[in-house]
Design a protein around this motif. Structure first.
Motif, PDB file in Angstrom:
ATOM      1  N   PHE A   1       8.178   8.528  21.720  1.00 27.52           N
ATOM      2  CA  PHE A   1       7.256   8.889  22.799  1.00 27.52           C
ATOM      3  C   PHE A   1       8.038   9.213  24.079  1.00 27.52           C
ATOM      4  O   PHE A   1       7.772  10.216  24.745  1.00 27.52           O
ATOM      5  N   GLY A   2       8.998   8.384  24.420  1.00 25.46           N
ATOM      6  CA  GLY A   2       9.756   8.588  25.648  1.00 25.46           C
ATOM      7  C   GLY A   2      10.591   9.852  25.625  1.00 25.46           C
ATOM      8  O   GLY A   2      10.620  10.615  26.599  1.00 25.46           O
ATOM      9  N   LEU A   3      11.273  10.098  24.500  1.00 29.28           N
ATOM     10  CA  LEU A   3      12.111  11.293  24.410  1.00 29.28           C
ATOM     11  C   LEU A   3      11.279  12.567  24.450  1.00 29.28           C
ATOM     12  O   LEU A   3      11.662  13.559  25.088  1.00 29.28           O
ATOM     13  N   ALA A   4      10.132  12.559  23.772  1.00 28.03           N
ATOM     14  CA  ALA A   4       9.258  13.735  23.809  1.00 28.03           C
ATOM     15  C   ALA A   4       8.659  13.929  25.198  1.00 28.03           C
ATOM     16  O   ALA A   4       8.409  15.064  25.618  1.00 28.03           O
ATOM     17  N   SER A   5       8.440  12.836  25.922  1.00 25.94           N
ATOM     18  CA  SER A   5       7.931  12.950  27.288  1.00 25.94           C
ATOM     19  C   SER A   5       8.969  13.564  28.208  1.00 25.94           C
ATOM     20  O   SER A   5       8.645  14.360  29.090  1.00 25.94           O
ATOM     21  N   ILE A   6      10.217  13.217  28.011  1.00 23.25           N
ATOM     22  CA  ILE A   6      11.284  13.780  28.846  1.00 23.25           C
ATOM     23  C   ILE A   6      11.400  15.283  28.628  1.00 23.25           C
ATOM     24  O   ILE A   6      11.486  16.067  29.578  1.00 23.25           O
TER      25      ILE A   6
ATOM     26  N   VAL B   1      13.433   7.115  32.406  1.00 23.33           N
ATOM     27  CA  VAL B   1      13.651   8.539  32.651  1.00 23.33           C
ATOM     28  C   VAL B   1      12.367   9.319  32.401  1.00 23.33           C
ATOM     29  O   VAL B   1      12.046  10.274  33.137  1.00 23.33           O
ATOM     30  N   ALA B   2      11.607   8.933  31.380  1.00 23.34           N
ATOM     31  CA  ALA B   2      10.338   9.611  31.103  1.00 23.34           C
ATOM     32  C   ALA B   2       9.366   9.437  32.272  1.00 23.34           C
ATOM     33  O   ALA B   2       8.681  10.390  32.677  1.00 23.34           O
TER      34      ALA B   2
ATOM     35  N   LEU C   1      12.348  18.016  20.997  1.00 21.19           N
ATOM     36  CA  LEU C   1      13.461  17.423  21.746  1.00 21.19           C
ATOM     37  C   LEU C   1      13.764  16.022  21.234  1.00 21.19           C
ATOM     38  O   LEU C   1      14.927  15.640  21.079  1.00 21.19           O
ATOM     39  N   ALA C   2      12.708  15.255  20.959  1.00 20.52           N
ATOM     40  CA  ALA C   2      12.912  13.899  20.444  1.00 20.52           C
ATOM     41  C   ALA C   2      13.606  13.936  19.088  1.00 20.52           C
ATOM     42  O   ALA C   2      14.564  13.197  18.836  1.00 20.52           O
ATOM     43  N   LEU C   3      13.126  14.809  18.200  1.00 26.07           N
ATOM     44  CA  LEU C   3      13.720  14.887  16.867  1.00 26.07           C
ATOM     45  C   LEU C   3      15.152  15.404  16.933  1.00 26.07           C
ATOM     46  O   LEU C   3      16.051  14.875  16.275  1.00 26.07           O
ATOM     47  N   GLY C   4      15.367  16.435  17.763  1.00 25.72           N
ATOM     48  CA  GLY C   4      16.720  16.966  17.899  1.00 25.72           C
ATOM     49  C   GLY C   4      17.666  15.990  18.552  1.00 25.72           C
ATOM     50  O   GLY C   4      18.842  15.904  18.180  1.00 25.72           O
ATOM     51  N   GLY C   5      17.167  15.239  19.540  1.00 24.98           N
ATOM     52  CA  GLY C   5      18.008  14.259  20.205  1.00 24.98           C
ATOM     53  C   GLY C   5      18.476  13.168  19.270  1.00 24.98           C
ATOM     54  O   GLY C   5      19.661  12.792  19.259  1.00 24.98           O
ATOM     55  N   VAL C   6      17.561  12.652  18.463  1.00 27.94           N
ATOM     56  CA  VAL C   6      17.935  11.601  17.518  1.00 27.94           C
ATOM     57  C   VAL C   6      18.866  12.149  16.451  1.00 27.94           C
ATOM     58  O   VAL C   6      19.832  11.486  16.048  1.00 27.94           O
ATOM     59  N   LEU C   7      18.590  13.356  15.971  1.00 32.13           N
ATOM     60  CA  LEU C   7      19.484  13.961  14.976  1.00 32.13           C
ATOM     61  C   LEU C   7      20.885  14.126  15.547  1.00 32.13           C
ATOM     62  O   LEU C   7      21.884  13.865  14.872  1.00 32.13           O
TER      63      LEU C   7
END
Length: 336
Positions: free
Chosen positions: A229-234, A325-326, A240-246
């Motif tokens: 949730f936080g990464l997608a909010s940023i 950050v979110a 972005l969340a999926l790519g960031g974790v990958l």
């Protein structure tokens, strides 16, 4: 209308989330069913059959060794022994001993709850962490992409209140699924042990340990959903969340491991995420500084213990950073 109830309803009506969670639960059911069908209870007849099988395998091994030694002797007697196939001295071919064929090797698979249940929680937790990370990222990321977030903020202009109410609704949904799921998972494997294995040796202390592991499993699933949730909010996008974790798991871990190896750091396992995963699930893990020893000198390498408390502290810090950050991004950036 109450914003929290509206977000709960919105979460429940998202077909992607519903189907994703349903698919994960069906996979878990299939795993439990497979464990139930592939194990069986070991009784006196099964033990006797295993003893007979072990004895038969031992006799076959003795006959095979005798034939091999006889062939070796014939090869040497020919004057041109095949040293690629046989040793220089045929007496060096050791005969098998009976203790090399224990009956336990020939018993049918049986589920021993005390020994085997903790490993099943890795499957349960890993699948739900993945599913709810994606669900958490999709829950807020899709609303940014579709423009629904902008419409909502026209109705409720309190940005941070909207953001964290969405997060609260998401985590409520995660708990509503993961808590009953982990209880049913434990009960299902307990029944598997009773009907198709062994439930012996499960003391009050063992149950307490299993319950704490269940709680840590649920906590990790909740943290994964919040992180997604936080990464997608940023990034205001699910990708972005999926790519960031990958990137962290593949590129970041490989890079950190390479840097740590090049710098010859101590306890290189502490640079790898699987170490923290094991410490969290097993309550602790021992890491070894393999570089500290000259093996020719026969020294014992130093070790250090990593506990679930260390992992939990790092998890809290990382989660607070992502959500912080979110929140800052939500408060400072234009909504468009």
């Amino acid at each position: 209308m109450n914003l929290y109830r509206a977000e709960l309803r919105r979460l429940g009506k998202r077909r992607f989330v519903r189907y994703l969670v349903l698919a994960a639960l069906l996979v878990l059911v299939a795993v439990v069913a497979g464990a139930f069908l592939s194990n069986e209870k070991v009784d006196a007849d099964a033990v006797a059959q295993a003893e007979r099988t072990a004895e038969r395998e031992f006799d076959l091994a003795v006959e095979s060794a005798a034939r091999w030694q006889a062939e070796c002797e014939r090869s040497h007697a020919s004057g041109e022994p095949d040293l690629n196939q046989f040793p220089p001295n045929c007496a060096d071919i050791p005969p098998p001993t009976r203790d090399m064929f224990p009956a336990e090797y020939y018993l049918p698979p049986t589920f021993v709850f005390r020994d085997d249940f903790p490993a099943t929680l890795y499957t349960f937790t890993g699948l739900l962490v993945l599913v709810f990370f994606v669900a958490g990222a999709s829950f807020v990321g899709a609303e940014w992409t579709s423009g629904a977030m902008m419409n909502l903020l026209l109705w409720r202009p309190q940005r941070l209140r909207v953001l964290f109410t969405k997060l609260a609704a998401l985590l409520t949904g995660v708990l509503a699924v993961s808590v009953p799921a982990v209880v049913l998972w434990t009960v299902a494997y307990w029944l598997t042990a009773l009907l198709r294995g062994s439930a012996e040796g499960v003391t009050v202390g063992a149950w307490r340990s299993f319950a704490l592991t269940d709680l840590r499993s649920v906590a990790l699933v909740v943290a994964a959903a919040a992180a997604g949730f936080g990464l997608a909010s940023i990034g205001r996008h699910t990708a972005l969340a999926l790519g960031g974790v990958l990137g962290v798991l593949v590129v970041g871990q490989s890079g950190l491991a390479a840097i740590a190896d090049a710098l010859q750091v101590r306890y290189i396992e502490l640079w790898l995420l699987p170490t923290y995963w094991i410490a969290w699930m097993d309550s602790s893990v021992e890491v070894t500084d393999w570089r500290a020893c000259d093996w020719r000198a026969g020294c014992v390498p130093p070790t250090s213990e990593l506990t679930w408390l260390h992992t939990g502290a790092l998890l809290v810090v990382a989660l607070a950073l992502v959500l912080g950050v979110a929140a800052w991004s939500m408060r400072r950036r234009d909504i468009s």
